[in-house]
Design an enzyme around this catalytic site. Structure first.
Site, PDB file in Angstrom:
ATOM      1  N   HIS A 183       2.166  -7.899 -12.987  1.00  0.00           N
ATOM      2  CA  HIS A 183       0.541  -7.966 -13.079  1.00  0.00           C
ATOM      3  C   HIS A 183      -0.055  -7.619 -14.309  1.00  0.00           C
ATOM      4  O   HIS A 183       0.603  -6.826 -14.832  1.00  0.00           O
ATOM      5  CB  HIS A 183      -0.104  -7.145 -11.599  1.00  0.00           C
ATOM      6  CG  HIS A 183       0.617  -5.725 -11.848  1.00  0.00           C
ATOM      7  ND1 HIS A 183       1.890  -5.181 -11.317  1.00  0.00           N
ATOM      8  CD2 HIS A 183      -0.249  -4.723 -12.564  1.00  0.00           C
ATOM      9  CE1 HIS A 183       1.856  -4.006 -11.731  1.00  0.00           C
ATOM     10  NE2 HIS A 183       0.747  -3.539 -12.143  1.00  0.00           N
TER      11      HIS A 183
ATOM     12  N   THR B 207       4.461   0.759 -11.604  1.00  0.00           N
ATOM     13  CA  THR B 207       4.527   1.645 -10.162  1.00  0.00           C
ATOM     14  C   THR B 207       4.760   0.427  -9.267  1.00  0.00           C
ATOM     15  O   THR B 207       5.306   0.760  -8.086  1.00  0.00           O
ATOM     16  CB  THR B 207       3.546   2.427  -9.730  1.00  0.00           C
ATOM     17  OG1 THR B 207       2.248   1.799 -10.041  1.00  0.00           O
ATOM     18  CG2 THR B 207       3.564   3.744 -10.732  1.00  0.00           C
TER      19      THR B 207
ATOM     20  N   ASP C 258      -8.759  -2.751  -8.694  1.00  0.00           N
ATOM     21  CA  ASP C 258      -7.443  -1.677  -8.516  1.00  0.00           C
ATOM     22  C   ASP C 258      -8.309  -0.712  -7.635  1.00  0.00           C
ATOM     23  O   ASP C 258      -9.252  -0.318  -7.946  1.00  0.00           O
ATOM     24  CB  ASP C 258      -7.367  -1.101  -9.945  1.00  0.00           C
ATOM     25  CG  ASP C 258      -6.101  -0.608 -10.149  1.00  0.00           C
ATOM     26  OD1 ASP C 258      -5.433  -0.739 -10.605  1.00  0.00           O
ATOM     27  OD2 ASP C 258      -6.071   0.676  -9.312  1.00  0.00           O
TER      28      ASP C 258
HETATM   29  P1  AMP Z   1       1.259  -0.360 -12.672  1.00  0.00           P
HETATM   30  O1  AMP Z   1       1.353   0.956 -13.025  1.00  0.00           O
HETATM   31  O2  AMP Z   1       0.976  -1.215 -13.996  1.00  0.00           O
HETATM   32  O3  AMP Z   1       2.488  -0.768 -11.907  1.00  0.00           O
HETATM   33  O4  AMP Z   1      -0.033  -0.639 -11.787  1.00  0.00           O
HETATM   34  C1  AMP Z   1       0.042  -0.563 -10.494  1.00  0.00           C
HETATM   35  C2  AMP Z   1      -1.422  -0.591 -10.088  1.00  0.00           C
HETATM   36  O5  AMP Z   1      -1.665  -1.092  -8.694  1.00  0.00           O
HETATM   37  C3  AMP Z   1      -2.124   0.841 -10.264  1.00  0.00           C
HETATM   38  O6  AMP Z   1      -3.211   0.966 -11.114  1.00  0.00           O
HETATM   39  C4  AMP Z   1      -2.828   0.987  -8.668  1.00  0.00           C
HETATM   40  O7  AMP Z   1      -3.827   1.813  -8.664  1.00  0.00           O
HETATM   41  C5  AMP Z   1      -2.738  -0.062  -8.289  1.00  0.00           C
HETATM   42  N1  AMP Z   1      -2.640  -0.494  -6.640  1.00  0.00           N
HETATM   43  C6  AMP Z   1      -1.636  -0.007  -6.066  1.00  0.00           C
HETATM   44  N2  AMP Z   1      -1.677  -0.349  -4.898  1.00  0.00           N
HETATM   45  C7  AMP Z   1      -2.988  -0.949  -4.730  1.00  0.00           C
HETATM   46  C8  AMP Z   1      -3.841  -1.795  -3.512  1.00  0.00           C
HETATM   47  N3  AMP Z   1      -3.221  -1.745  -2.368  1.00  0.00           N
HETATM   48  N4  AMP Z   1      -4.740  -2.258  -4.011  1.00  0.00           N
HETATM   49  C9  AMP Z   1      -5.440  -2.508  -5.048  1.00  0.00           C
HETATM   50  N5  AMP Z   1      -4.571  -1.826  -6.314  1.00  0.00           N
HETATM   51  C10 AMP Z   1      -3.598  -1.121  -5.826  1.00  0.00           C
END
Ligand code: AMP
Ligand code: ZN
Length: 112
Positions: free
Chosen positions: A101, A96, A32
């Site tokens: 995932h 988000t 992450d």
């Molecule tokens: P969620 O809030 O469950 O949708 O989690 C999305 C996660 O994706 C968050 O913890 C972000 O920090 C992570 N995230 C967003 N963009 C990236 C990226 N390019 N590489 C790795 N993690 C990411």
């Protein structure tokens, strides 16, 4: 099926970089970008869908595969002492990225 305007689909296709720790034909696991625990990985199926409510037999099989792989991946990446899995679903959970995932968090004693 992957999407053209999804950040995780772009990671799967190699169009944007990620710190991958595991990949096979059905899933990818990467770090992450904004870790909320000492170890914070994201396990992502190689099919674009947002919610568990969109599961069909094929997607359920993908998730089953992921759940079978996660214990060894977690142990090999600093979570031998235990870890937490989180799947955020929808706005109230703060989802988000709209590509389902599984957060894998550990590497330390997590707050309850
Ligand atoms: P969620 O809030 O469950 O949708 O989690 C999305 C996660 O994706 C968050 O913890 C972000 O920090 C992570 N995230 C967003 N963009 C990236 C990226 N390019 N590489 C790795 N993690 C990411
Ligand atoms: Zn996607």
């Amino acid at each position: 099926m992957l999407s053209n305007d999804c950040i995780f689909c772009k990671i799967i296709k190699g169009e944007i970089p990620s710190a991958k720790v595991y990949e096979d034909e059905q899933m990818v696991v990467f770090k992450d970008i904004e870790p909320k625990a000492k170890v914070h990985l994201l396990a992502v199926p190689k099919e674009h869908f947002k919610l568990l409510s969109e599961l069909n037999a094929e997607r359920a099989s993908l998730l089953s595969h992921m759940l079978q792989k996660i214990p060894a991946i977690a142990a090999e990446n600093g979570c031998a002492g235990g870890y937490r899995l989180v799947i955020n679903q929808g706005d109230d959970a703060g989802q988000t990225v709209f590509h389902l995932h599984i957060h894998i968090m550990g590497g330390e004693v997590l707050p309850v």
